[in-house]
Motif scaffolding. Structure first.
Motif, short mmCIF file in Angstrom:
data_model
loop_
_atom_site.label_atom_id
_atom_site.label_comp_id
_atom_site.label_asym_id
_atom_site.label_seq_id
_atom_site.Cartn_x
_atom_site.Cartn_y
_atom_site.Cartn_z
N LEU A 42 15.58 -13.16 -4.23
CA LEU A 42 15.35 -11.13 -3.99
C LEU A 42 15.05 -11.52 -2.57
CD1 LEU A 42 14.24 -8.12 -5.59
CD2 LEU A 42 12.70 -9.27 -5.26
N MET A 43 13.98 -11.98 -2.17
CA MET A 43 14.13 -12.11 -0.71
C MET A 43 15.18 -11.95 0.31
SD MET A 43 11.15 -11.45 1.61
CE MET A 43 9.81 -12.20 0.58
N GLY A 44 16.27 -13.09 0.40
CA GLY A 44 17.22 -13.17 1.10
C GLY A 44 18.00 -11.81 0.79
N PHE A 45 18.33 -11.52 -0.29
CA PHE A 45 19.44 -10.18 0.42
C PHE A 45 18.51 -9.20 0.24
CE2 PHE A 45 21.41 -13.02 -4.08
CZ PHE A 45 22.53 -13.53 -3.10
N GLY A 46 17.54 -8.96 0.21
CA GLY A 46 16.40 -7.85 0.40
C GLY A 46 16.75 -7.95 2.04
N ALA A 63 15.63 4.96 -0.21
CA ALA A 63 16.42 4.03 -0.12
C ALA A 63 14.75 2.85 0.58
CB ALA A 63 17.11 2.83 0.19
N TRP A 64 14.48 3.64 1.35
CA TRP A 64 13.12 2.76 1.61
C TRP A 64 12.28 2.25 1.09
CZ3 TRP A 64 14.88 -0.33 4.75
CH2 TRP A 64 16.32 -0.61 6.19
N PRO A 65 11.28 4.24 -0.04
CA PRO A 65 10.57 3.53 -0.90
C PRO A 65 10.80 2.65 -1.68
CG PRO A 65 11.01 5.92 0.27
CD PRO A 65 11.98 5.27 0.51
N LEU A 66 12.46 2.79 -2.14
CA LEU A 66 12.99 1.93 -3.68
C LEU A 66 12.40 0.17 -2.84
CD1 LEU A 66 13.84 1.54 -6.15
CD2 LEU A 66 15.46 1.67 -5.06
N TYR A 67 12.80 0.63 -2.21
CA TYR A 67 12.49 -0.94 -1.59
C TYR A 67 11.27 -1.67 -1.14
CZ TYR A 67 17.17 -2.24 1.58
OH TYR A 67 18.58 -2.64 1.06
N ALA A 68 10.21 -0.75 -0.77
CA ALA A 68 8.71 -0.63 -0.95
C ALA A 68 8.07 -1.13 -2.83
CB ALA A 68 8.42 0.13 -0.48
N ALA A 69 8.98 -0.61 -3.32
CA ALA A 69 8.56 -0.41 -4.79
C ALA A 69 9.04 -2.19 -5.49
CB ALA A 69 9.10 0.64 -5.38
N VAL A 70 10.28 -2.48 -4.60
CA VAL A 70 11.23 -3.53 -5.93
C VAL A 70 9.79 -4.93 -4.95
CG1 VAL A 70 12.44 -4.95 -5.30
CG2 VAL A 70 13.54 -3.05 -5.61
N PHE A 71 9.53 -4.45 -3.96
CA PHE A 71 9.16 -5.59 -2.82
C PHE A 71 7.61 -5.93 -3.74
CE2 PHE A 71 12.49 -6.36 -1.08
CZ PHE A 71 12.93 -7.29 -1.14
N GLY A 72 6.63 -4.47 -4.77
CA GLY A 72 5.62 -4.70 -4.35
C GLY A 72 5.45 -5.19 -6.06
N ALA A 73 6.27 -5.07 -6.96
CA ALA A 73 6.47 -5.34 -7.51
C ALA A 73 6.49 -7.13 -7.34
CB ALA A 73 7.97 -4.77 -8.35
N VAL A 93 2.53 -13.06 1.09
CA VAL A 93 3.16 -12.93 2.59
C VAL A 93 4.40 -12.58 2.86
CG1 VAL A 93 2.73 -13.46 5.34
CG2 VAL A 93 0.66 -13.92 3.27
N GLY A 94 5.00 -12.59 2.04
CA GLY A 94 6.77 -12.53 2.25
C GLY A 94 6.82 -11.13 1.42
N THR A 95 6.77 -10.63 0.30
CA THR A 95 6.65 -9.50 0.06
C THR A 95 5.71 -8.64 0.85
OG1 THR A 95 5.51 -10.30 -2.01
CG2 THR A 95 7.64 -10.65 -2.46
N ALA A 96 4.68 -8.75 1.28
CA ALA A 96 3.78 -7.90 1.54
C ALA A 96 4.44 -7.62 3.35
CB ALA A 96 2.52 -8.86 2.33
N ALA A 97 5.55 -8.02 3.68
CA ALA A 97 5.77 -7.82 4.92
C ALA A 97 6.87 -7.24 4.80
CB ALA A 97 6.39 -9.14 5.45
N MET A 98 7.86 -7.61 3.76
CA MET A 98 9.45 -6.38 3.13
C MET A 98 8.88 -5.38 2.70
SD MET A 98 11.62 -7.98 3.93
CE MET A 98 13.35 -7.86 2.67
N ILE A 99 7.46 -4.71 2.16
CA ILE A 99 6.82 -3.75 1.76
C ILE A 99 6.32 -3.31 2.86
CG2 ILE A 99 5.13 -2.27 1.48
CD1 ILE A 99 4.41 -4.96 -1.23
N TYR A 100 5.53 -3.80 4.20
CA TYR A 100 5.06 -3.03 5.03
C TYR A 100 6.88 -3.21 5.92
CZ TYR A 100 3.60 -2.93 10.26
OH TYR A 100 4.07 -2.62 11.45
#
Length: 183
Positions: A42-46, A63-73, A93-100
């Motif tokens: 998920l991280m690689g494809f995101g 799309a950006w809020p959707l990304y944030a929601a997916v990485f929030g989950a 930490v990686g998912t938090a960085a993607m959310i950020y």
């Protein structure tokens, strides 16, 4: 992200290839490999999707809020997994960085994707940059081969090779550094 086009395409290719290998690792017979491989895919494809040059495709505003929601989950899943041991904290930490990064991109005007102005909170960006730079350096050092041990050990399957999993994590860490540098 707004890096030069050739560098962006290289980042897309590396992150997509990493995500693809992580999908192969999901077929592993080792349960821990399967669990971590899904989140890493998920991280690689995101990361690959976020790195596509804006001159080729500019995601719609939703799309950006959707990304944030997916990485929030994914972050919630990472938080749950971190109960079992501290080695899961890197995924958190990686998912938090993607959310950020998703939230920064959602908050920036459309013209920002083509400019080279700073975005995000410098302290947060700097802290994430320091973390991932340190992670890359430590992960790179761990890839140095140890002395070979004689014996008749059977070579592991492609999905179970720990050095390839470490190399994938290293490439995603390098990708994260590149994405944070362009913010």
């Amino acid at each position: 992200m707004h890096e030069p086009t050739s560098a962006a395409w290289l980042l897309v290719a590396v992150c997509a290839a990493t995500g693809g290998y992580c999908l192969l690792r999901m077929r592993s017979t080792v349960e821990e490999q399967r669990r971590s491989a899904g989140g890493e895919a998920l991280m690689g494809f995101g990361m690959a999707a976020m790195a596509v040059p804006a001159t080729v495709f500019t995601p719609p505003g939703w799309a950006w809020p959707l990304y944030a929601a997916v990485f929030g989950a994914a972050a919630l899943r990472g938080l749950w997994a971190a109960r079992g041991g501290p080695h899961h904290l890197h995924h958190l930490v990686g998912t938090a960085a993607m959310i950020y990064m998703s939230l920064v991109m959602a908050a920036s005007p459309a013209s920002h994707h083509h400019s080279h102005t700073a975005a995000g909170v410098p302290l947060v960006t700097g802290a994430l940059l320091l973390y991932f730079t340190g992670y890359v350096l430590v992960s790179g050092a761990r890839l140095v081969p140890a002395a070979a041990t004689p014996g008749g050990t059977v070579a592991p399957r492609w999905g179970d090779r720990p050095e390839l999993a470490r190399a994938c994590r290293l490439s995603m860490g390098i990708g994260m550094v590149a994405m944070l540098l362009t913010m």
